[in-house]
Design a protein around this motif. Structure first.
Motif, PDB file in Angstrom:
ATOM      1  N   ASP A 350       0.871  -1.218   0.007  1.00 23.30           N
ATOM      2  CA  ASP A 350      -0.045  -0.040  -0.034  1.00 23.30           C
ATOM      3  C   ASP A 350       0.718   1.339   0.013  1.00 23.30           C
ATOM      4  O   ASP A 350       0.502   2.355  -0.768  1.00 23.30           O
ATOM      5  N   GLU A 351       2.011   1.172   0.646  1.00 25.54           N
ATOM      6  CA  GLU A 351       3.056   2.432   0.713  1.00 25.54           C
ATOM      7  C   GLU A 351       4.037   2.453  -0.365  1.00 25.54           C
ATOM      8  O   GLU A 351       4.620   3.583  -0.577  1.00 25.54           O
ATOM      9  N   TRP A 352       3.935   1.480  -1.317  1.00 25.63           N
ATOM     10  CA  TRP A 352       4.959   1.573  -2.397  1.00 25.63           C
ATOM     11  C   TRP A 352       4.386   2.587  -3.557  1.00 25.63           C
ATOM     12  O   TRP A 352       3.247   2.927  -3.550  1.00 25.63           O
ATOM     13  N   LYS A 353       5.635   3.260  -3.906  1.00 27.29           N
ATOM     14  CA  LYS A 353       5.515   4.401  -4.882  1.00 27.29           C
ATOM     15  C   LYS A 353       5.914   4.072  -6.015  1.00 27.29           C
ATOM     16  O   LYS A 353       7.129   3.510  -6.153  1.00 27.29           O
ATOM     17  N   PRO A 354       5.723   4.391  -7.229  1.00 27.27           N
ATOM     18  CA  PRO A 354       6.125   3.995  -8.606  1.00 27.27           C
ATOM     19  C   PRO A 354       7.953   4.426  -8.552  1.00 27.27           C
ATOM     20  O   PRO A 354       8.717   3.970  -9.316  1.00 27.27           O
ATOM     21  N   GLU A 355       7.980   5.755  -7.983  1.00 29.01           N
ATOM     22  CA  GLU A 355       9.481   6.168  -8.023  1.00 29.01           C
ATOM     23  C   GLU A 355      10.252   5.487  -7.364  1.00 29.01           C
ATOM     24  O   GLU A 355      11.615   5.564  -7.334  1.00 29.01           O
TER      25      GLU A 355
END
Length: 432
Positions: A350-355
């Motif tokens: 849930d906390e993962w970001k594409p960057e």
């Protein structure tokens, strides 16, 4: 609390120290020849990428990227660019470039993250592989068998149809590639001489075929990437001082409360099985011919068994600190984040970001890089397959686990026997 080596050994199944008998015998002359082939771009369709481009010494046998940049790219490692103009890449390599450490061990009988290569008599050539019955006879180890498969892959080494004769042959049938590659190599006088010196059954250069190339590559990989001289290995051999206090606490957690050893077991720290971790998805996915959209179903793509959906092979852990990013798609750049995902996969997802992905920019691919994340049904399917349960550890525990993983780095891991050659017989440039 750490219980000490003797007490811990009685309570858990610590692996035994690796020894020569655990590995396939390697011919040193063949390995030296394999070193040149490994870094020679003549094995690729457009002669612009080598095995070493994506499995480089400087990056622990990997490339430092989440998803590799294969045929058409420029440079090496995290600075590798996706190319320019008509020759630029058409697609990212769908999965993280796996490291090569200790795959020359005899217990390794299945390779690649989906296990699409395994020791088997199914096709009466020793292996179950993407080449099926067309895999060449005479390959003596799984190391040799795996070495020649990337040469046939469009986005890894072969190139795009109509660009070169190798890509065209691959489009016809997989085994049509290898005679072309073998001829390229054997007509180079220096290679011809080296093969005659390395193989008893080669008297003249015109006898060199793809099995000789495969065996030389396999010998190099098996010798060069063998590593079991880490502090952990010294500890297993009886040196109580080899691990520091934090690493000892991490070992206690690894084989205890954190439950890491339930999968990362045995002398290679892998059970060679497949698990669904619900890693954040991105990239083109390793789609099957009939997949209507971007996805990667993992082991199911090989087995066609729904029970294997979204499961990927347990990686071996020696020198793991050198081989990030981590996960089948390189979702996490740091070991700490990968540990945290194992402890609480839903929260980390849930906390993962594409960057957070290590993906060199390619504007023409941006539309598909993260498109899977907008596919609600596919995301739900992935989340319905999860083989790990949350485990609560405090910050010090996580720090100690990461310290232990750093204790798996070999003393000679950055000073391997042969290294990168200064040049190769084809005269093509070597990625440094």
């Amino acid at each position: 609390m750490f219980f000490g080596h003797a007490a811990l050994a009685e309570s858990v199944d610590l692996p035994w120290p690796l020894v020569d008998a655990d590995f396939h015998n390697i011919d040193a002359t063949q390995a030296r020849l394999g070193q040149k082939l490994f870094y020679d771009k003549i094995l690729s369709g457009n002669q612009n990428i080598s095995c070493g481009t994506c499995h480089h010494h400087r990056f622990g046998g990997s490339d430092g990227l989440s998803l590799g940049i294969g045929e058409g790219g420029v440079g090496v490692g995290p600075m590798r660019m996706p190319g320019y103009g008509d020759s630029r890449i058409k697609k990212r390599v769908p999965r993280n470039a796996s490291a090569l450490w200790n795959i020359g061990a005899k217990e390794v009988k299945i390779l690649f993250q989906d296990g699409r290569l395994s020791v088997s008599d199914e096709y009466e050539n020793g292996f179950n592989s993407p080449a099926e019955e067309w895999l060449p006879d005479g390959l003596d180890t799984i190391l040799a068998a795996q070495a020649i498969l990337p040469m046939t892959a469009q986005f890894e080494m072969a190139g795009n149809p109509k660009e070169n004769e190798v890509a065209g042959a691959a489009h016809d049938r997989i085994d049509a590639v290898w005679p072309i590659i073998a001829k390229r190599v054997r007509i180079i006088p220096e290679y011809g001489k080296l093969f005659v010196e390395a193989f008893d059954d080669v008297e003249t250069a015109d006898q060199v075929d793809i099995t000789h190339i495969a065996k030389a590559l396999g010998a190099f990989i098996g010798q060069e990437w063998r590593s079991h001289d880490s502090p952990f290995d010294a500890y297993l051999a009886g040196d109580e001082t080899a691990l520091d206090a934090s690493q000892k606490r991490g070992l206690d957690l690894f084989y205890g409360k954190a439950n890491c050893a339930s999968c990362h077991s045995g002398p290679l720290l892998s059970d060679h099985k497949f698990y669904a971790l619900a890693l954040p998805p991105f990239g083109p996915g390793r789609t099957r011919r009939f997949d209507p959209y971007v996805r990667d179903v993992g082991r199911m793509g090989e087995s066609d068994d729904l029970a294997d959906a979204y499961r990927f092979k347990t990686p071996q852990l020696r020198n793991i600190a050198l081989t990030g990013p981590y996960g089948h798609n390189g979702a996490y750049a740091s070991l700490e984040d990968m540990v945290r995902h194992h402890l609480n996969p839903m929260q980390m997802r849930d906390e993962w970001k594409p960057e957070m992905a290590e993906l060199p920019k390619a504007e023409w691919l941006a539309a598909i890089d993260f498109v899977v994340m907008s596919d609600k049904r596919e995301m739900a399917r992935q989340l319905s397959h999860l083989d790990i349960k949350p485990i609560k550890l405090d910050e010090r525990d996580i720090e100690d686990l990461v310290a232990f993983l750093h204790g798996l780095t070999g003393a000679t891991a950055l000073k391997l026997p042969l290294g990168v050659p200064d040049n190769v017989p084809s005269g093509l440039p070597v990625d440094k």
